[in-house]
Scaffold this active site. Structure first.
Site, short mmCIF file in Angstrom:
data_model
loop_
_atom_site.label_atom_id
_atom_site.label_comp_id
_atom_site.label_asym_id
_atom_site.label_seq_id
_atom_site.Cartn_x
_atom_site.Cartn_y
_atom_site.Cartn_z
CG HIS A 194 -2.05 0.99 1.12
ND1 HIS A 194 -1.89 2.31 0.71
CD2 HIS A 194 -3.38 0.85 1.36
CE1 HIS A 194 -3.06 2.92 0.72
NE2 HIS A 194 -3.97 2.05 1.10
CD GLU A 302 -11.34 -0.42 -0.53
OE1 GLU A 302 -10.10 -0.38 -0.43
OE2 GLU A 302 -12.10 -0.16 0.42
CB CYS A 386 -8.79 4.72 5.96
SG CYS A 386 -10.05 4.09 4.83
CB CYS A 387 -13.15 7.68 5.20
SG CYS A 387 -12.92 6.65 3.72
#
Length: 627
Positions: A194, A302, A386-387
């Site tokens: 990532h 995603e 995460c958001c």
């Protein structure tokens, strides 16, 4: 250590064209952004601190430090929730001191520092019984992703407060990574699945002056695409970055990688890297981006889909992906001052990002579809959270996106009621005060506090296709005003000069490319930088799928102070045209000419897309049938 409060400090980057104006030099005080900044400070950040405690994120650090005996909780990358929250705190403190927030930050920094290993390694998942497993699954387990967010938080905290407490923690971990990974014998030639560490290391290099962090970023970008972590698009490992021509795989990972690569170009001038970034930018904005600035159409992985694969109700469009697009656009803008990047940045900010948080500042969208039956609602937190802190750090850093300088020139990228002060290359301080009701009104008055010659560059947004005007002290400006560019005004200024920029804001009917098949024979409505939608709360008793808008319909725009905290609504005549009765109890039938069916005239109300799902649950649509 240099002490500055830039969001991304490119002042000394040799290949950066524009230099950011410090976020603490810009004060937002408008009716649109100021309430959101206040909520972020007073509600969002304290409530997220409580969520970090409740979810076990902070206990994970305590567990790693041996302070408590408890199982690890949450996803294995949950450390990043704390790091992004700390970055949000830092940029908030940069704008205005806050003892309560500073105390929260100190508490969290202490827990992080106490959990760090003697060799500099820091990841709460790899502690105690899993301590010997670190760096054993680089493809999936996010250790460097966590590190990158720590580095960004540390840089923000150092710039905002002058303290090196968190920065020293970050440097020890960065040194450990540099000693462990690389092309030299004895090091591991691999990278995280990532992307994130790349941009974190460059920001660390900029604030510390340590070139090895820049060189480590170069290595991590060069080693990708060679199959070292599986060779697939999802992990950005199928194709070397310099050879890519379009965005592929996981949308956030791909965009984060491009952010780091853009920063690397700003430092090194790597021409093939810049060419690849431009190819991917064009592919993204011309064939892969939603009208809202959302990116990443597929739930599976995603991920980005094929060209023009832009479904509406199944749009994934993660909030983090829109935030990543804002961050990438900002960096691309710094390279050459091209307004097309600022246009995308504005679109994503007002639509794709802002929709991700409720008016209360305590509930969030992970996904941001463009059509829904009303079942999709914001949540206070997520297992993969995460958001929420990503939204918080974006709002906290927002003032830093408004202005840049180049030599003795000031660039104005975004418009809102604010005042700013910037220092030019010759040492002069220039003040700019904006008076405007943007985005509800397109008139922007800019009072200039400066003496002598300098250039002022005002962005004429691409959405303003005609009619833009500029006047200086009431006298018409005769230079070029090209949509999607900056109007350059160079003159001798005197304190108190006023520039009036007028951007007409008619409601616009927007079509989609014919290959975006779901939107065939549909239109979307926009006004200024805002994308609009229709929602059940304003249009009760009808199926929004049956609304048909005439190309000649007269659309009126009216500001409603009591609706959704104050919005400009669009109202227009339409007709309601449900399927003919022959479809009753049928999913398919032999094709035949459709017979004209009775329809009834209705009046439809549209609201800004960012505001949907803040009232009672109800259906929503951005794209409407058109005739």
């Amino acid at each position: 250590m240099p002490h500055s409060k830039f969001v991304v400090d490119t002042r000394h980057s040799p290949y950066a064209h524009l230099r950011p104006v410090p976020l603490d030099a810009v004060t937002l005080r408008d009716e649109f952004w100021s309430p959101r900044m206040r909520i972020n400070r007073e509600v969002t950040l304290p409530s997220q601190y409580a969520q970090l405690e409740q979810s076990g994120t902070l206990d994970n650090f305590r567990r790693a430090a041996g302070k408590i005996n408890a199982p690890f909780r949450g996803r294995l990358f949950t450390d990043t929730d704390a790091y992004k929250w700390l970055e949000a705190i830092a940029w908030t403190l940069a704008a205005e001191p806050d003892p309560a927030l500073a105390k929260m930050a100190d508490t969290v920094i202490a827990e992080i520092g106490d959990s760090q290993r003697a060799d500099g390694y820091l990841d709460s998942f790899y502690a105690r019984e899993t301590a010997n497993d670190r760096w054993t699954n680089l493809r999936d387990n996010h250790e460097m992703y966590c590190a990158g967010h720590l580095f960004q938080a540390a840089v923000a905290h150092a710039r905002a407060t002058g303290s090196e407490r968190l920065l020293n923690i970050a440097r020890r971990f960065a040194d450990h990574i540099c000693n462990t990974f690389g092309a030299m014998p004895g090091k591991r030639a691999s990278v995280d699945g990532h992307p994130e560490v790349e941009m974190g290391l460059i920001e660390l290099a900029r604030v510390t002056g340590e070139r090895k962090y820049l060189e480590q970023t170069q290595f991590f970008i060069d080693v990708r695409g060679r199959g070292v972590i599986g060779g697939n698009d999802y992990h950005q490992d199928r194709t070397p970055l310099r050879e890519q021509s379009r965005m592929v795989g996981h949308a956030v990972r791909a965009t984060y990688l491009n952010i780091g690569a853009t920063d690397l170009y700003a430092e090194t001038g790597d021409a093939p890297l810049r060419a690849a970034l431009e190819r991917m930018w064009q592919s993204l904005t011309e064939r892969q981006m939603y009208i809202t600035g959302g990116i990443g159409s597929r739930h599976k992985g995603e991920a980005f889909g094929a060209d023009y694969e832009l479904p509406n109700s199944r749009a994934y469009t993660e909030t983090c992906a829109a935030i990543a697009l804002v961050m990438w656009a900002w960096r691309m803008l710094a390279l050459d001052g091209d307004a097309r990047y600022a246009d995308v940045m504005e679109t994503a900010l007002y639509n794709g990002v802002l929709s991700g948080v409720s008016f209360s500042g305590q509930e969030y969208f992970y996904e941001n579809p463009l059509a829904n039956d009303g079942s999709h609602r914001r949540e206070p937190w997520y297992e993969c959270a995460c958001c929420p802190p990503n939204v918080a750090r974006t709002f906290a850093s927002l003032p830093g996106y408004f202005y840049s300088t180049r030599q003795n020139e000031v660039f104005v990228h975004l418009y809102a009621e604010n005042n700013a002060r910037s220092v030019l290359a010759d040492g002069r301080t220039v003040g700019v005060t904006q008076h405007t009701r943007y985005p509800w009104d397109g008139q922007v008055n800019l009072a200039i506090d400066a003496e002598g010659e300098l250039g002022l560059h005002l962005r004429v947004p691409g959405w303003c296709e005609s009619g833009a005007t500029i006047a200086i002290n009431g006298k018409a400006y005769d230079g070029a005003l090209v949509p999607g560019s900056y109007a350059a005004i160079r003159r001798e200024w005197r304190n108190g000069d006023v520039v009036t920029l007028n951007l007409p804001m008619p409601a616009r009917r927007v079509q989609s490319h014919p290959y975006a098949i779901e939107n065939k024979d549909h239109i979307a409505l926009t006004r200024g930088p805002l994308v609009y939608c229709i929602e059940g709360a304003d249009n009760p008793g009808i199926d929004l799928r049956d609304v048909v808008v005439s190309a000649k319909a007269d659309i009126t725009a009216t500001f409603r102070a009591v609706v959704l905290n104050g919005v400009t609504q669009l109202e227009f005549p339409a007709r309601l045209a449900p399927p003919d009765p022959g479809w009753t109890n049928r999913l398919h039938r032999t094709a035949r000419d459709e017979q004209a069916q009775p329809s009834r005239s209705i009046r439809v109300t549209a609201i800004p897309y960012y505001a949907w799902a803040n009232r009672a649950p109800g259906a929503m649509r951005v794209w409407l049938k058109s005739e």
